[in-house]
Scaffold this motif. Structure first.
Motif, PDB file in Angstrom:
ATOM      1  N   PRO A  70       0.835  -1.211   0.000  1.00 44.26           N
ATOM      2  CA  PRO A  70       0.000   0.000   0.000  1.00 44.26           C
ATOM      3  C   PRO A  70       0.865   1.255   0.000  1.00 44.26           C
ATOM      4  N   ARG A  71       0.429   2.268  -0.718  1.00 43.12           N
ATOM      5  CA  ARG A  71       1.224   3.495  -0.850  1.00 43.12           C
ATOM      6  C   ARG A  71       1.151   4.374   0.399  1.00 43.12           C
ATOM      7  N   ASP A  72      -0.013   4.417   1.022  1.00 43.67           N
ATOM      8  CA  ASP A  72      -0.169   5.269   2.204  1.00 43.67           C
ATOM      9  C   ASP A  72      -1.164   4.615   3.167  1.00 43.67           C
ATOM     10  N   ARG A  73      -1.472   5.319   4.247  1.00 45.88           N
ATOM     11  CA  ARG A  73      -2.360   4.759   5.275  1.00 45.88           C
ATOM     12  C   ARG A  73      -3.784   4.583   4.751  1.00 45.88           C
ATOM     13  N   ASN A  74      -4.228   5.497   3.907  1.00 47.38           N
ATOM     14  CA  ASN A  74      -5.583   5.385   3.371  1.00 47.38           C
ATOM     15  C   ASN A  74      -5.734   4.137   2.497  1.00 47.38           C
ATOM     16  N   GLU A  75      -4.753   3.891   1.654  1.00 43.67           N
ATOM     17  CA  GLU A  75      -4.799   2.687   0.807  1.00 43.67           C
ATOM     18  C   GLU A  75      -4.740   1.426   1.665  1.00 43.67           C
ATOM     19  N   ASP A  78      -8.167   1.002   3.130  1.00 41.92           N
ATOM     20  CA  ASP A  78      -9.093   0.513   2.102  1.00 41.92           C
ATOM     21  C   ASP A  78      -8.891  -0.980   1.842  1.00 41.92           C
ATOM     22  N   ARG A  79      -7.660  -1.412   1.767  1.00 38.64           N
ATOM     23  CA  ARG A  79      -7.389  -2.834   1.524  1.00 38.64           C
ATOM     24  C   ARG A  79      -7.887  -3.694   2.688  1.00 38.64           C
TER      25      ARG A  79
END
Length: 85
Positions: A70-75, A78-79
């Motif tokens: 994941p690129r960041d905390r939001n991604e 989401d995962r």
């Protein structure tokens, strides 16, 4: 003195035959030792190649996993919500 001894040995037919067989046996022995040494070297190279292939496979899997992270905390969130992690 040594020359006289060598010429005395070389003149006897039995000694010439013994020298011939001795030299032949020595040549065969040296050939077999060289063959064994080259076989050991080939075995070490094969082992080194196997280790290198395993290392490359592990590194490739690590790079694949890093590319999918994941690129960041939001991604990441989401995962985790979607169950794709």
């Amino acid at each position: 003195m040594i020359a006289r001894l060598v010429t005395g040995i070389a003149t006897s037919p039995w000694m010439r035959a013994a020298l011939r067989y001795g030299v032949t046996a020595l040549a065969i022995l040296l050939f077999l030792l060289a063959l064994r040494r080259s076989g050991e070297r080939a075995g070490r190279l094969a082992e080194r190649l196997g280790t290198l292939e395993k290392t490359n496979d592990v590194q490739r899997r690590m790079l694949d996993a890093a590319a999918r992270r994941p690129r960041d905390r939001n991604e990441l969130a989401d995962r985790l919500r979607d169950g794709r992690f």
